[in-house]
Design a protein around this motif. Structure first.
Motif, PDB file in Angstrom:
ATOM      1  N   ARG A  38      52.925  12.508  42.054  1.00  0.00           N
ATOM      2  CA  ARG A  38      51.693  13.630  41.638  1.00  0.00           C
ATOM      3  C   ARG A  38      50.754  12.912  40.881  1.00  0.00           C
ATOM      4  O   ARG A  38      50.884  11.646  39.934  1.00  0.00           O
ATOM      5  CB  ARG A  38      52.493  14.621  40.850  1.00  0.00           C
ATOM      6  CG  ARG A  38      53.237  15.406  41.596  1.00  0.00           C
ATOM      7  CD  ARG A  38      54.322  16.061  40.648  1.00  0.00           C
ATOM      8  NE  ARG A  38      53.377  17.529  39.865  1.00  0.00           N
ATOM      9  CZ  ARG A  38      53.763  17.390  38.716  1.00  0.00           C
ATOM     10  NH1 ARG A  38      54.759  16.981  37.919  1.00  0.00           N
ATOM     11  NH2 ARG A  38      53.054  18.428  38.117  1.00  0.00           N
ATOM     12  N   ILE A  39      49.518  13.259  40.931  1.00  0.00           N
ATOM     13  CA  ILE A  39      48.292  12.608  40.142  1.00  0.00           C
ATOM     14  C   ILE A  39      48.659  12.571  38.687  1.00  0.00           C
ATOM     15  O   ILE A  39      48.247  11.490  38.282  1.00  0.00           O
ATOM     16  CB  ILE A  39      47.070  13.197  40.668  1.00  0.00           C
ATOM     17  CG1 ILE A  39      46.681  12.449  42.049  1.00  0.00           C
ATOM     18  CG2 ILE A  39      45.862  12.850  39.750  1.00  0.00           C
ATOM     19  CD1 ILE A  39      45.402  12.991  42.713  1.00  0.00           C
ATOM     20  N   SER A  50      51.770  -2.000  41.935  1.00  0.00           N
ATOM     21  CA  SER A  50      52.697  -1.305  43.016  1.00  0.00           C
ATOM     22  C   SER A  50      52.169  -0.347  43.746  1.00  0.00           C
ATOM     23  O   SER A  50      50.848  -0.033  43.803  1.00  0.00           O
ATOM     24  CB  SER A  50      53.555  -0.583  42.116  1.00  0.00           C
ATOM     25  OG  SER A  50      53.010   0.774  41.418  1.00  0.00           O
ATOM     26  N   ASP A  51      52.857  -0.220  45.072  1.00  0.00           N
ATOM     27  CA  ASP A  51      52.323   0.568  45.981  1.00  0.00           C
ATOM     28  C   ASP A  51      52.221   2.208  45.351  1.00  0.00           C
ATOM     29  O   ASP A  51      52.851   2.477  44.535  1.00  0.00           O
ATOM     30  CB  ASP A  51      53.299   0.646  47.072  1.00  0.00           C
ATOM     31  CG  ASP A  51      53.178  -0.362  47.846  1.00  0.00           C
ATOM     32  OD1 ASP A  51      52.389  -1.458  47.973  1.00  0.00           O
ATOM     33  OD2 ASP A  51      54.120  -0.738  48.685  1.00  0.00           O
ATOM     34  N   ALA A  52      51.125   2.675  46.224  1.00  0.00           N
ATOM     35  CA  ALA A  52      50.956   4.045  45.623  1.00  0.00           C
ATOM     36  C   ALA A  52      50.619   4.996  46.807  1.00  0.00           C
ATOM     37  O   ALA A  52      49.768   4.623  47.687  1.00  0.00           O
ATOM     38  CB  ALA A  52      49.980   4.161  44.384  1.00  0.00           C
ATOM     39  N   ARG A  53      50.920   6.289  46.650  1.00  0.00           N
ATOM     40  CA  ARG A  53      50.475   7.238  47.514  1.00  0.00           C
ATOM     41  C   ARG A  53      50.052   8.501  47.008  1.00  0.00           C
ATOM     42  O   ARG A  53      51.104   9.083  46.287  1.00  0.00           O
ATOM     43  CB  ARG A  53      51.597   7.486  48.610  1.00  0.00           C
ATOM     44  CG  ARG A  53      51.043   8.281  49.907  1.00  0.00           C
ATOM     45  CD  ARG A  53      52.035   8.449  50.893  1.00  0.00           C
ATOM     46  NE  ARG A  53      51.720   9.378  51.969  1.00  0.00           N
ATOM     47  CZ  ARG A  53      52.373   9.755  52.868  1.00  0.00           C
ATOM     48  NH1 ARG A  53      53.691   9.539  52.718  1.00  0.00           N
ATOM     49  NH2 ARG A  53      52.060  10.848  53.863  1.00  0.00           N
ATOM     50  N   VAL A  54      48.939   9.034  47.182  1.00  0.00           N
ATOM     51  CA  VAL A  54      48.675  10.382  46.499  1.00  0.00           C
ATOM     52  C   VAL A  54      48.009  11.181  47.491  1.00  0.00           C
ATOM     53  O   VAL A  54      47.415  10.891  48.783  1.00  0.00           O
ATOM     54  CB  VAL A  54      47.906  10.299  45.304  1.00  0.00           C
ATOM     55  CG1 VAL A  54      48.339   9.722  44.310  1.00  0.00           C
ATOM     56  CG2 VAL A  54      46.298   9.636  45.800  1.00  0.00           C
ATOM     57  N   GLN A  55      48.051  12.440  47.486  1.00  0.00           N
ATOM     58  CA  GLN A  55      47.620  13.340  48.563  1.00  0.00           C
ATOM     59  C   GLN A  55      46.834  14.473  47.722  1.00  0.00           C
ATOM     60  O   GLN A  55      47.343  14.954  46.669  1.00  0.00           O
ATOM     61  CB  GLN A  55      48.921  14.233  49.271  1.00  0.00           C
ATOM     62  CG  GLN A  55      49.347  13.089  50.045  1.00  0.00           C
ATOM     63  CD  GLN A  55      50.717  13.485  50.718  1.00  0.00           C
ATOM     64  OE1 GLN A  55      51.432  14.439  50.254  1.00  0.00           O
ATOM     65  NE2 GLN A  55      50.797  13.415  52.295  1.00  0.00           N
ATOM     66  N   GLY A  56      45.714  14.892  48.158  1.00  0.00           N
ATOM     67  CA  GLY A  56      45.010  15.895  47.262  1.00  0.00           C
ATOM     68  C   GLY A  56      43.806  16.363  47.996  1.00  0.00           C
ATOM     69  O   GLY A  56      43.528  16.132  49.157  1.00  0.00           O
ATOM     70  N   LEU A  70      35.897   7.512  45.004  1.00  0.00           N
ATOM     71  CA  LEU A  70      36.440   8.909  45.267  1.00  0.00           C
ATOM     72  C   LEU A  70      37.150   9.477  44.175  1.00  0.00           C
ATOM     73  O   LEU A  70      37.704   8.783  43.347  1.00  0.00           O
ATOM     74  CB  LEU A  70      37.315   9.360  46.346  1.00  0.00           C
ATOM     75  CG  LEU A  70      37.286   8.799  47.794  1.00  0.00           C
ATOM     76  CD1 LEU A  70      38.293   9.150  48.588  1.00  0.00           C
ATOM     77  CD2 LEU A  70      35.997   9.563  48.381  1.00  0.00           C
ATOM     78  N   HIS A  71      36.939  10.752  43.694  1.00  0.00           N
ATOM     79  CA  HIS A  71      37.746  11.423  42.885  1.00  0.00           C
ATOM     80  C   HIS A  71      38.790  12.260  43.682  1.00  0.00           C
ATOM     81  O   HIS A  71      38.089  13.387  44.442  1.00  0.00           O
ATOM     82  CB  HIS A  71      36.847  12.286  41.808  1.00  0.00           C
ATOM     83  CG  HIS A  71      36.578  11.197  40.807  1.00  0.00           C
ATOM     84  ND1 HIS A  71      35.600  11.808  39.666  1.00  0.00           N
ATOM     85  CD2 HIS A  71      36.949   9.781  40.366  1.00  0.00           C
ATOM     86  CE1 HIS A  71      35.255  10.605  38.811  1.00  0.00           C
ATOM     87  NE2 HIS A  71      36.015   9.626  39.142  1.00  0.00           N
ATOM     88  N   VAL A  72      39.925  12.223  43.353  1.00  0.00           N
ATOM     89  CA  VAL A  72      40.898  13.006  44.142  1.00  0.00           C
ATOM     90  C   VAL A  72      41.911  13.849  43.339  1.00  0.00           C
ATOM     91  O   VAL A  72      42.229  13.433  42.263  1.00  0.00           O
ATOM     92  CB  VAL A  72      41.850  12.193  45.161  1.00  0.00           C
ATOM     93  CG1 VAL A  72      42.731  12.984  45.765  1.00  0.00           C
ATOM     94  CG2 VAL A  72      41.156  11.275  46.111  1.00  0.00           C
ATOM     95  N   ASN A  73      41.991  15.106  43.505  1.00  0.00           N
ATOM     96  CA  ASN A  73      42.774  15.839  42.484  1.00  0.00           C
ATOM     97  C   ASN A  73      43.809  16.890  43.346  1.00  0.00           C
ATOM     98  O   ASN A  73      43.554  17.060  44.648  1.00  0.00           O
ATOM     99  CB  ASN A  73      41.768  17.025  41.972  1.00  0.00           C
ATOM    100  CG  ASN A  73      42.400  18.064  40.900  1.00  0.00           C
ATOM    101  OD1 ASN A  73      43.296  18.720  41.349  1.00  0.00           O
ATOM    102  ND2 ASN A  73      42.041  17.768  39.693  1.00  0.00           N
ATOM    103  N   ASP A  74      44.948  16.804  42.719  1.00  0.00           N
ATOM    104  CA  ASP A  74      46.101  17.385  43.481  1.00  0.00           C
ATOM    105  C   ASP A  74      46.490  18.620  42.824  1.00  0.00           C
ATOM    106  O   ASP A  74      47.538  19.367  43.188  1.00  0.00           O
ATOM    107  CB  ASP A  74      47.170  16.549  43.994  1.00  0.00           C
ATOM    108  CG  ASP A  74      47.968  16.049  42.768  1.00  0.00           C
ATOM    109  OD1 ASP A  74      47.342  16.332  41.445  1.00  0.00           O
ATOM    110  OD2 ASP A  74      49.020  15.321  42.694  1.00  0.00           O
ATOM    111  N   GLY A  75      45.718  19.233  41.938  1.00  0.00           N
ATOM    112  CA  GLY A  75      46.232  20.184  41.126  1.00  0.00           C
ATOM    113  C   GLY A  75      47.054  20.122  40.013  1.00  0.00           C
ATOM    114  O   GLY A  75      47.487  21.052  39.513  1.00  0.00           O
ATOM    115  N   SER A  76      47.815  18.820  39.837  1.00  0.00           N
ATOM    116  CA  SER A  76      48.714  18.813  38.648  1.00  0.00           C
ATOM    117  C   SER A  76      48.131  18.580  37.464  1.00  0.00           C
ATOM    118  O   SER A  76      48.701  18.492  36.455  1.00  0.00           O
ATOM    119  CB  SER A  76      49.631  17.675  39.231  1.00  0.00           C
ATOM    120  OG  SER A  76      48.817  16.353  39.303  1.00  0.00           O
ATOM    121  N   SER A  77      46.875  18.163  37.444  1.00  0.00           N
ATOM    122  CA  SER A  77      46.004  18.300  36.185  1.00  0.00           C
ATOM    123  C   SER A  77      44.458  18.250  36.395  1.00  0.00           C
ATOM    124  O   SER A  77      44.083  18.249  37.517  1.00  0.00           O
ATOM    125  CB  SER A  77      46.534  16.873  35.499  1.00  0.00           C
ATOM    126  OG  SER A  77      45.530  15.531  36.379  1.00  0.00           O
TER     127      SER A  77
END
Lengths: 488, 488
Positions: A38-39, A50-56, A70-77
């Motif tokens: 989660r973001i 470290s490796d990282a994977r986000v979706q948003g 890019l700015h990526v948001n997944d709703g967690s903040s």
């Protein structure tokens, strides 16, 4: 299928995975790439390298000569995550609003506003978003009124997503408050055969088309007319007779033909009922404690989200909230309230004689008069209050032990009372209105192990309006229902 | 006023308070006696010799020659507190079911079953209870069917108060599970204009008497027909497009003319929706984790209450629950399920051909066949599932990516699916049923930043039936609503 774009730059790729043919690429990826995060957690992470994977969802795209930001948001903040990639990763479908799956490496950010950013190896657009048709525009600040037109999309704006995160936290805070204080959570029914306060403004419930009871001589599905609840109080009183302290938190309903900024046809109430309670002071203490504990929780857990409201939507409201939190709530009697109103120089639309109900204009005046802090008004005229309010048996002005909590900007937030636990007094009052038989079950509560008790309800949307400074109640609920409006 | 009895034995009184004239007695007491404590806390207390005050209801009265033994319960735990007093404190109104206020001293109990007891200086009966009229009798064990006749009193029995404490804890556990896993809590609306699955069995909502809209040419309060929700799914899908993971927990409705032990007109559902989800495995993992985390929480926090059910109401059920908790849930496909049913020697009432819906008799058989552990059934016939279920695009047997969770004794507990995120496929299916316009807003979710996603719902009452072994769903909800029944 929505076309998806999968991009990577082999030269930059430092990962051990995905070095495989296109046909098995996805399968391989699923197995080996690092766990989705989660973001809000990534932003706090210290695992640089470290490796990282986000979706948003993409909130901004800034292509520069060598790099793409890019700015990526997944709703967690509220805060998005900055993603940095080679400008080769930029494609036509990477637009404001599209959904992306990003893998890369976590790096320290040179930006002072955040600790980390992701250097992307892959950016996959999983869902396109045509920026021309999308009703929200990048870099435009839309008003709450504007976004209200899109009940299925407004959660994608910063303001409304902040609101819903706050609402979710405030819900949890209310539940924690009661739980930590030993209250049992009761699910009071939505459908009920009692009309509680005999107040009208009820929604009635029957099967659509009535087809389910066509073979039945009784016209009602439940054999009796059934309504949507206006309060869980009477059922909570049942439960307070077994658990001492109980609460409920759920939807309540009013069929008011109102377009006001303070009313909804469906709204949430937190209601509590406490056995062995002999004074309004005890009830007021619970109300004040609940308000302050919930607000403290929200202010500390949703600082960014609350700041958005206090900065852009209700500037200056932070001071108001700070004042409320610092001060002890005022207490005045209804009689004192009427005196204050009558001695004021303000012209009110509604009457301010002893015995009249307090209107919103009166409530707001009283709050201001008391220095813009919450005010409890106690001991209302007996005849203004429902049958269950406890008779103070006073003279010459006959009052009941009822209390309302008025708050700045909103007016009435909570209403409560001691309940009439004395069988004979209750019987007499019900008999005078012909309701003795209807409430035979309620009278039995007083026959078998009755206790002095009392309770209150707080309008949850008004609470959110109060702490955030939101003018219209339609802007603090996920899906607003009011007369002539029930989309989705 | 209900006559109250206030008794004390000056000779025994070791307290520093209440040594005052009768007229100021109550006021003095209020100020000086020790703070009220919940009985569950007193039972764990180690402050032997300290002042104590409890309030609750009398569960037993045993007068002996010198001493009087009471069991007092305040609903905070199944176990009552033993109160020991001089037999002089016994009075006519100290009966089974009455409400009392007890002050005294905390002492070590000689009884092995509990650590402490209260030696009472005062016992005040605040609410009498005529044991002749009271429908529950001391020392009698009443069946769940019997107490169901008294929806306003049954919470005063051991069994139903245990149930409601468990229900309250299970509610908190579900909320914690989602919260701890980053889900945003969304209050999906109770009143909705969409009929979700087009399934009928809906309750319609209009103002009682229609009086609120009498001046309006439109016959509907909301301008359109409005119903009670059968699921918050579609609204959760809206929110999953902003928060990635969301859940709701609240009442849902079916206007089923059913008297079955598995159906209610109003029941609770926990529903979750998760963006960026591409497989049923991911959904099943959430369901299994939620079930096990919630159950673990309930078993550890409500051990006594659960034991009551496993000992007296569903003997042997503990083993069943232990088995469920220990084993991994089974997964079979719908096609395998049909094969199992067709190859069995059992005669079923309903058809077991490929393409038929699974009935309760089938569900229960499948669970037994798999060794009495929960079973996920996946990939149902495409034509059996609603428009939003994701097309598996398989042949020759056309299926959708839907999953049901079947559990011992109950049958279907959860239902979920991947949702059709592909705009063209969804459009085509809606167009074939003439619903394209109705769900224009839903199609837009796929136009603007759509993601693969899925979700599920769990029937909360069936969950409680499953872990407690309660046969009838009417016995696991505070106020049961079903056809021809809506008291209170």
């Amino acid at each position: 299928m929505i076309p998806v774009t999968l991009l990577r730059i082999p030269a930059l790729s430092t990962s051990l995975f995905c070095r495989c043919g296109a046909s098995v690429f996805q399968l391989q990826c699923r197995r080996t790439i690092s766990k989705k995060a989660r973001i809000c957690d990534v932003l706090k992470s210290t695992h640089i390298g470290s490796d990282a994977r986000v979706q948003g969802w993409v909130r901004s795209v800034r292509p520069q000569k060598d790099n793409l930001f890019l700015h990526v948001n997944d709703g967690s903040s509220l805060q998005p995550l900055q993603v940095v990639a080679s400008s080769h990763l930029n494609t036509r479908d990477l637009t404001f609003g599209c959904a992306v799956d990003v893998t890369g490496t976590l790096e320290r950010s040179p930006n002072k506003k955040q600790n980390v950013e992701i250097h992307a190896q892959h950016i996959k657009v999983v869902g396109e978003c045509d920026p021309v048709d999308f009703p929200f525009k990048i870099k435009e600040r839309h008003s709450l009124e504007y976004i209200r037109q899109f009940p299925h999309l407004r959660c994608r704006t910063n303001a409304f997503s902040s609101l819903l995160r706050i609402r979710s936290e405030a819900t949890a805070a209310i539940q924690s408050f009661f739980r930590d204080n030993g209250y049992v959570h009761i699910h009071t029914p939505t459908i009920t055969s009692n009309d509680c306060e005999g107040a009208g403004e009820l929604f009635q419930v029957e099967p659509a088309g009535g087809k389910n009871v066509s073979d039945d001589p009784n016209p009602h599905f439940f054999s009796v007319p059934a309504y949507l609840t206006v309060s869980g109080q009477l059922q909570l009183e049942v439960m307070a007779g077994a658990f001492s302290a109980v609460y409920t938190f759920g939807p309540t309903f009013r069929a008011e033909n109102s377009q006001s900024s303070r009313h909804l046809a469906e709204f949430y109430m937190a209601e509590a009922e406490i056995a062995f309670t002999e004074s309004l002071e005890d009830l007021m203490k619970v109300m004040e404690n609940m308000f302050k504990a919930t607000t403290e929780h929200v202010l500390s857990r949703c600082a960014d989200d609350v700041e958005l409201f206090h900065k852009y939507i209700a500037p200056g409201h932070k001071d108001q909230v700070d004042l409320i939190m610092k001060r002890k709530f005022h207490v005045i009697s209804y009689t004192e309230a009427i005196d204050i109103l009558n001695n004021s120089t303000q012209n009110f639309t509604f009457s301010t004689e002893w015995g009249c109900d307090l209107q919103t204009e009166h409530e707001k005046f009283l709050v201001k008069h008391c220095g813009n802090v919450p005010v409890f008004v106690v001991d209302y005229p007996y005849d203004l209050k429902p049958f269950y309010a406890r008779d103070n048996q006073d003279e010459p002005r006959h009052t009941a032990a009822a209390v309302d909590l008025l708050v700045p900007g909103v007016g009435e937030l909570c209403g409560g009372s001691l309940r009439e636990e004395r069988l004979e007094l209750l019987k007499g009052r019900l008999a005078r209105t012909g309701l003795e038989e209807t409430y035979a079950w309620y009278l039995q509560l007083r026959e078998f192990g009755s206790t002095p008790h009392g309770g209150f309800g707080m309008g949850f949307e008004r609470y959110l309006q109060c702490i955030l400074g939101v003018h219209n109640i339609k802007d603090v609920i996920p899906f607003a229902r009011f007369s002539h409006s029930c989309p989705l």
